[in-house]
Scaffold this motif. Sequence first.
Motif, PDB file in Angstrom:
ATOM      1  N   PHE A  40       0.862  -1.182   0.000  1.00  0.00           N
ATOM      2  CA  PHE A  40       0.000   0.000   0.000  1.00  0.00           C
ATOM      3  C   PHE A  40       0.899   1.233   0.000  1.00  0.00           C
ATOM      4  N   GLU A  41       0.372   2.360  -0.429  1.00  0.00           N
ATOM      5  CA  GLU A  41       1.125   3.625  -0.418  1.00  0.00           C
ATOM      6  C   GLU A  41       1.123   4.146   1.018  1.00  0.00           C
ATOM      7  N   ASP A  42       2.300   4.145   1.648  1.00  0.00           N
ATOM      8  CA  ASP A  42       2.419   4.434   3.080  1.00  0.00           C
ATOM      9  C   ASP A  42       1.593   5.637   3.537  1.00  0.00           C
ATOM     10  N   VAL A  43       1.885   6.805   2.980  1.00  0.00           N
ATOM     11  CA  VAL A  43       1.243   8.036   3.458  1.00  0.00           C
ATOM     12  C   VAL A  43      -0.251   8.081   3.128  1.00  0.00           C
ATOM     13  N   GLU A  44      -0.669   7.341   2.100  1.00  0.00           N
ATOM     14  CA  GLU A  44      -2.103   7.317   1.761  1.00  0.00           C
ATOM     15  C   GLU A  44      -2.904   6.484   2.760  1.00  0.00           C
ATOM     16  N   TYR A  45      -2.212   5.710   3.567  1.00  0.00           N
ATOM     17  CA  TYR A  45      -2.865   5.062   4.700  1.00  0.00           C
ATOM     18  C   TYR A  45      -2.678   5.902   5.961  1.00  0.00           C
ATOM     19  N   THR A  46      -1.438   6.270   6.266  1.00  0.00           N
ATOM     20  CA  THR A  46      -1.145   6.903   7.557  1.00  0.00           C
ATOM     21  C   THR A  46      -1.809   8.259   7.727  1.00  0.00           C
ATOM     22  N   SER A  47      -1.819   9.081   6.686  1.00  0.00           N
ATOM     23  CA  SER A  47      -2.399  10.427   6.816  1.00  0.00           C
ATOM     24  C   SER A  47      -3.906  10.389   7.074  1.00  0.00           C
ATOM     25  N   GLY A  52       4.012  -1.210   3.864  1.00  0.00           N
ATOM     26  CA  GLY A  52       3.837  -0.232   2.794  1.00  0.00           C
ATOM     27  C   GLY A  52       4.921  -0.385   1.744  1.00  0.00           C
ATOM     28  N   LYS A  53       4.681   0.164   0.566  1.00  0.00           N
ATOM     29  CA  LYS A  53       5.626  -0.039  -0.533  1.00  0.00           C
ATOM     30  C   LYS A  53       6.957   0.685  -0.305  1.00  0.00           C
ATOM     31  N   HIS A  54       6.956   1.693   0.565  1.00  0.00           N
ATOM     32  CA  HIS A  54       8.211   2.383   0.887  1.00  0.00           C
ATOM     33  C   HIS A  54       8.895   1.750   2.099  1.00  0.00           C
ATOM     34  N   GLU A  55       8.282   0.675   2.624  1.00  0.00           N
ATOM     35  CA  GLU A  55       8.802  -0.097   3.747  1.00  0.00           C
ATOM     36  C   GLU A  55       9.000   0.737   5.008  1.00  0.00           C
ATOM     37  N   LYS A  56       8.287   1.872   5.103  1.00  0.00           N
ATOM     38  CA  LYS A  56       8.368   2.725   6.289  1.00  0.00           C
ATOM     39  C   LYS A  56       7.239   2.402   7.254  1.00  0.00           C
ATOM     40  N   THR A  57       6.139   1.876   6.715  1.00  0.00           N
ATOM     41  CA  THR A  57       4.945   1.676   7.523  1.00  0.00           C
ATOM     42  C   THR A  57       4.589   0.204   7.589  1.00  0.00           C
ATOM     43  N   LYS A  58       4.431  -0.275   8.813  1.00  0.00           N
ATOM     44  CA  LYS A  58       3.954  -1.642   9.022  1.00  0.00           C
ATOM     45  C   LYS A  58       2.624  -1.528   9.759  1.00  0.00           C
ATOM     46  N   VAL A  59       1.631  -2.275   9.274  1.00  0.00           N
ATOM     47  CA  VAL A  59       0.297  -2.232   9.863  1.00  0.00           C
ATOM     48  C   VAL A  59      -0.119  -3.656  10.227  1.00  0.00           C
ATOM     49  N   THR A  60      -0.568  -3.839  11.461  1.00  0.00           N
ATOM     50  CA  THR A  60      -1.076  -5.141  11.872  1.00  0.00           C
ATOM     51  C   THR A  60      -2.566  -5.186  11.559  1.00  0.00           C
ATOM     52  N   ILE A  61      -2.966  -6.235  10.861  1.00  0.00           N
ATOM     53  CA  ILE A  61      -4.349  -6.378  10.419  1.00  0.00           C
ATOM     54  C   ILE A  61      -5.245  -6.791  11.594  1.00  0.00           C
ATOM     55  N   PHE A  64     -12.520   2.780   3.723  1.00  0.00           N
ATOM     56  CA  PHE A  64     -11.342   3.545   3.333  1.00  0.00           C
ATOM     57  C   PHE A  64     -10.414   2.620   2.550  1.00  0.00           C
ATOM     58  N   ILE A  65     -10.018   3.066   1.331  1.00  0.00           N
ATOM     59  CA  ILE A  65      -9.148   2.263   0.466  1.00  0.00           C
ATOM     60  C   ILE A  65      -7.916   3.093   0.091  1.00  0.00           C
ATOM     61  N   PRO A  66      -6.783   2.862   0.778  1.00  0.00           N
ATOM     62  CA  PRO A  66      -5.554   3.560   0.388  1.00  0.00           C
ATOM     63  C   PRO A  66      -5.017   3.007  -0.929  1.00  0.00           C
ATOM     64  N   GLY A  67      -4.154   3.783  -1.578  1.00  0.00           N
ATOM     65  CA  GLY A  67      -3.615   3.388  -2.874  1.00  0.00           C
ATOM     66  C   GLY A  67      -2.364   2.521  -2.776  1.00  0.00           C
ATOM     67  N   GLY A  68      -1.505   2.664  -3.776  1.00  0.00           N
ATOM     68  CA  GLY A  68      -0.335   1.800  -3.903  1.00  0.00           C
ATOM     69  C   GLY A  68      -0.715   0.576  -4.732  1.00  0.00           C
ATOM     70  N   PHE A  69       0.011  -0.519  -4.561  1.00  0.00           N
ATOM     71  CA  PHE A  69      -0.280  -1.743  -5.308  1.00  0.00           C
ATOM     72  C   PHE A  69      -1.303  -2.615  -4.588  1.00  0.00           C
ATOM     73  N   SER A  70      -1.667  -2.233  -3.386  1.00  0.00           N
ATOM     74  CA  SER A  70      -2.613  -2.990  -2.575  1.00  0.00           C
ATOM     75  C   SER A  70      -3.983  -3.173  -3.253  1.00  0.00           C
ATOM     76  N   PRO A  71      -4.633  -2.099  -3.755  1.00  0.00           N
ATOM     77  CA  PRO A  71      -5.969  -2.279  -4.339  1.00  0.00           C
ATOM     78  C   PRO A  71      -6.003  -3.245  -5.529  1.00  0.00           C
ATOM     79  N   ALA A 120     -11.465   6.638  -1.323  1.00  0.00           N
ATOM     80  CA  ALA A 120     -10.453   5.901  -2.084  1.00  0.00           C
ATOM     81  C   ALA A 120      -9.499   6.885  -2.748  1.00  0.00           C
ATOM     82  N   ILE A 121      -8.209   6.666  -2.552  1.00  0.00           N
ATOM     83  CA  ILE A 121      -7.210   7.585  -3.107  1.00  0.00           C
ATOM     84  C   ILE A 121      -6.230   6.847  -4.017  1.00  0.00           C
ATOM     85  N   CYS A 122      -5.793   7.552  -5.043  1.00  0.00           N
ATOM     86  CA  CYS A 122      -4.754   7.102  -5.962  1.00  0.00           C
ATOM     87  C   CYS A 122      -5.201   5.848  -6.729  1.00  0.00           C
TER      88      CYS A 122
END
Length: 169
Positions: free
Chosen positions: A13-20, A45-54, A70-77, A102-104
Amino acid sequence: MSKKIAAVLTDLFEDVEYTSPAQAFKEAGHEVITIEKEAGKQVTGKHEKTKVTINKSIDDVSADDFDALFIPGGFSPDQLRADERFVKFVSAFIEAGKPIFAICHGPQLFIQTGKLKGRTVTGFTSIRPDLANAGATVKDEEVVVDDQIVTSRTPDDLPAFNREALKLL
């Protein structure tokens, strides 16, 4: 009033599109529940800065359990839309008229639902033709609000995205 928000995401997922947005939702008093194929899994996250526990498995949730999606972007969707369970989950929010953010690349999940006809949305530049081919009117704007659906293009649009999402909540 506090709302319960389902966040669907997986690795890349796109890190900041989830965290923000998640931070904005939590600061406003809302609860964000992360959903993937497996509860307890840690996604990165794709930038490997953010780890999220499901928090929850897609098998253990229903759109009825939540006030918004809420659907963050990146390669996740793109990965999630290949799984019919996530497509049905998103469809249920659209059919129920519940808020969806939904972003990006996030709007890629809408394409699989077949419910974009007559909707106005935006997304990352490379998915806009796909959104149009799925029947949506596509705009190149920082944020597009169509009834209960809020979409944005890139991380640069996060201030507008968060503002409009919070307004709907």
